[in-house]
Design a protein around this motif. Structure first.
Motif, short mmCIF file in Angstrom:
data_model
loop_
_atom_site.label_atom_id
_atom_site.label_comp_id
_atom_site.label_asym_id
_atom_site.label_seq_id
_atom_site.Cartn_x
_atom_site.Cartn_y
_atom_site.Cartn_z
N HIS A 39 94.46 -11.59 3.59
CA HIS A 39 94.51 -11.42 2.09
C HIS A 39 95.17 -11.84 0.95
O HIS A 39 94.82 -12.05 -0.24
N ARG A 40 96.38 -11.90 1.49
CA ARG A 40 97.64 -12.61 1.05
C ARG A 40 97.83 -14.55 0.30
O ARG A 40 98.65 -14.53 -0.26
N VAL A 41 97.12 -14.98 0.99
CA VAL A 41 96.50 -16.01 1.16
C VAL A 41 96.07 -16.75 0.07
O VAL A 41 94.56 -16.06 -0.01
N ARG A 42 95.69 -17.22 -1.12
CA ARG A 42 95.39 -17.39 -2.17
C ARG A 42 94.35 -18.96 -2.05
O ARG A 42 93.18 -19.10 -2.09
N LYS A 43 95.07 -20.20 -1.70
CA LYS A 43 94.54 -21.29 -0.59
C LYS A 43 94.82 -22.05 0.56
O LYS A 43 95.91 -21.68 0.99
N ILE A 44 93.09 -22.23 0.89
CA ILE A 44 93.99 -22.93 2.76
C ILE A 44 93.56 -23.83 2.31
O ILE A 44 92.23 -24.60 2.30
N TYR A 45 94.30 -25.27 3.01
CA TYR A 45 94.12 -26.77 3.24
C TYR A 45 94.65 -26.76 4.61
O TYR A 45 95.02 -26.38 4.74
N GLU A 46 93.46 -27.75 5.14
CA GLU A 46 93.18 -28.72 6.36
C GLU A 46 94.92 -29.32 6.68
O GLU A 46 95.21 -29.58 8.17
N ASP A 47 95.07 -29.97 5.48
CA ASP A 47 95.82 -31.48 5.47
C ASP A 47 96.58 -31.13 4.09
O ASP A 47 96.07 -30.60 3.38
N VAL A 48 97.78 -31.40 4.33
CA VAL A 48 98.69 -31.98 2.94
C VAL A 48 98.33 -32.76 1.98
O VAL A 48 98.26 -32.88 0.47
N GLY A 49 97.76 -33.40 2.94
CA GLY A 49 96.82 -34.47 1.29
C GLY A 49 95.58 -34.32 1.05
O GLY A 49 95.34 -34.83 -0.26
N ASP A 50 95.34 -33.15 1.24
CA ASP A 50 94.17 -32.01 0.62
C ASP A 50 94.51 -31.67 -0.58
O ASP A 50 93.60 -30.95 -1.55
N VAL A 51 96.16 -31.32 -0.91
CA VAL A 51 96.84 -30.90 -2.09
C VAL A 51 96.22 -31.37 -3.27
O VAL A 51 96.95 -32.76 -2.92
N PRO A 52 95.66 -31.05 -3.93
CA PRO A 52 95.48 -31.95 -5.51
C PRO A 52 96.93 -32.43 -5.66
O PRO A 52 97.77 -31.33 -5.84
N ALA A 53 97.18 -32.81 -6.46
CA ALA A 53 98.58 -34.20 -6.82
C ALA A 53 99.15 -33.02 -8.14
O ALA A 53 100.44 -32.63 -8.91
N THR A 54 97.82 -32.02 -8.80
CA THR A 54 98.32 -31.05 -10.00
C THR A 54 99.01 -30.19 -9.45
O THR A 54 99.28 -29.08 -11.17
N ASN A 55 98.55 -29.80 -8.07
CA ASN A 55 99.97 -28.39 -7.61
C ASN A 55 100.89 -28.76 -7.70
O ASN A 55 101.56 -29.78 -7.32
N TYR A 56 101.81 -27.18 -8.25
CA TYR A 56 103.42 -28.21 -8.08
C TYR A 56 104.19 -26.32 -7.65
O TYR A 56 103.76 -25.39 -7.86
N TYR A 57 104.77 -26.58 -6.54
CA TYR A 57 105.45 -25.47 -6.12
C TYR A 57 106.65 -25.53 -5.92
O TYR A 57 107.27 -26.34 -7.00
N ASP A 58 107.33 -23.71 -6.91
CA ASP A 58 108.47 -23.74 -6.63
C ASP A 58 108.94 -23.98 -5.04
O ASP A 58 110.22 -24.36 -4.97
N ARG A 59 108.92 -23.30 -4.37
CA ARG A 59 109.11 -23.92 -2.89
C ARG A 59 107.63 -23.91 -2.09
O ARG A 59 106.36 -23.99 -1.75
N ILE A 60 108.00 -25.11 -1.20
CA ILE A 60 107.26 -25.92 0.64
C ILE A 60 108.24 -25.58 1.81
O ILE A 60 109.45 -25.65 1.37
N ILE A 61 107.70 -24.71 1.68
CA ILE A 61 108.15 -24.23 3.39
C ILE A 61 107.36 -24.67 5.17
O ILE A 61 106.32 -24.95 4.74
N SER A 62 108.11 -24.01 5.94
CA SER A 62 107.49 -24.61 6.69
C SER A 62 108.77 -24.25 7.95
O SER A 62 109.97 -24.56 8.23
N ILE A 63 107.81 -23.86 9.45
CA ILE A 63 108.61 -22.94 10.18
C ILE A 63 108.64 -23.65 11.90
O ILE A 63 107.75 -23.89 12.27
N ALA A 64 108.79 -24.48 12.34
CA ALA A 64 109.14 -25.23 13.45
C ALA A 64 107.70 -25.59 14.20
O ALA A 64 106.53 -25.20 14.53
N THR A 65 107.88 -26.41 12.53
CA THR A 65 105.96 -27.21 12.37
C THR A 65 106.63 -28.83 12.42
O THR A 65 106.03 -29.98 12.94
N PHE A 66 107.58 -29.28 12.00
CA PHE A 66 107.82 -31.00 11.89
C PHE A 66 108.02 -31.45 12.94
O PHE A 66 107.54 -32.94 13.27
N GLU A 67 108.75 -30.63 14.22
CA GLU A 67 108.95 -31.27 14.97
C GLU A 67 107.36 -31.81 16.12
O GLU A 67 107.48 -32.33 17.08
#
Length: 246
Positions: free
Chosen positions: A105-133
């Protein structure tokens, strides 16, 4: 571009090594055990991993609410470290991982891929934990992050110190030992399948696209640590755009 970065970028996109049949047969069971922390080793790992979650969330503790995009949100286990007052979007391709999470319930929007995020969206922070590897097309993902950040935004990334002696010793003596006792198989095969990027490669890609990259470690230094945290700011938007268009 320095030679190390050039060599790193030339290695992408990567191809994930296929799992041998015996490993593929127990893959889902093992992943569920790890995510739930339901074994002694995975429970210990989750306690240690809390360092990564705390470092990533440190910029919003007691401060102004910030719009957030989390990449690789998994079971939504990071949300317990985050305040609940700001918009929170996620990128997570596997619905089964968060389907039963009470934090949905705390999540506003769910995307399957970062390429699906609209280019008009701007975030104060983008975060990732134990994923980039785990990401085979890591430079593309990081370039997109650079374009999705607000002017004073940060990319905040925590990763295991893959490719270092202390990290290898850590999993060999915990999860690796437990895995061998339970399945009579070498956990190193599973790690090679999962962790396609080393910590050094991730650092090189971050530094390629961001002008300011600050690092903290859970250990002595980057070469002798369990985990690493990176706070990245001032993306080179021209470079990000050229990479994605190239």
């Amino acid at each position: 571009m320095n030679p190390a970065t050039r060599n790193t970028l030339a290695g992408f996109p990567k191809q994930r090594l296929p799992l041998p049949p015996k490993f593929a047969a127990i893959y889902s069971e093992h992943c569920n055990t790890n995510r739930n922390g339901s074994s002694a080793a995975s429970g210990l790992s989750q306690k240690m991993e809390s360092w990564m979650h705390r470092k990533v969330a440190a910029d919003v503790k007691g401060g102004e609410p910030k719009s957030t995009l989390e990449i690789g949100a998994g079971t939504l286990n990071h949300l317990v470290y985050e305040p609940s007052s700001a918009p929170y979007d996620i990128v997570e391709p596997t619905r089964a991982r968060y389907r039963h999470s009470p934090a949905q319930h705390r999540v506003r929007k769910i995307y399957e891929d970062v390429g699906d995020v609209p280019a008009t969206n701007y975030y104060d922070r983008i975060i990732s934990i134990a994923t980039f590897e785990h990401i085979c097309n890591l430079p593309e993902v990081i370039a997109r992050c650079g374009l999705l950040l607000s002017s004073d935004g940060q990319l905040r990334v925590a990763i295991p110190s893959e490719g270092t002696p202390l990290w290898r010793l850590g999993w060999q003596m915990t999860t690796g030992l437990e895995f061998r006792l339970k399945y009579k198989l070498d956990y190193g095969v599973m790690m090679k399948h999962e962790h396609v990027n080393t910590a050094a490669e991730i650092k090189n890609v971050l530094q390629h696209f961001f002008a300011r990259v600050e690092c903290a470690v859970f250990g002595i230094n980057q070469s002798f640590s369990f985990y690493q945290f990176y706070a990245c700011a001032n993306p080179d938007r021209r470079l990000c755009t050229e990479f994605l268009e190239g």
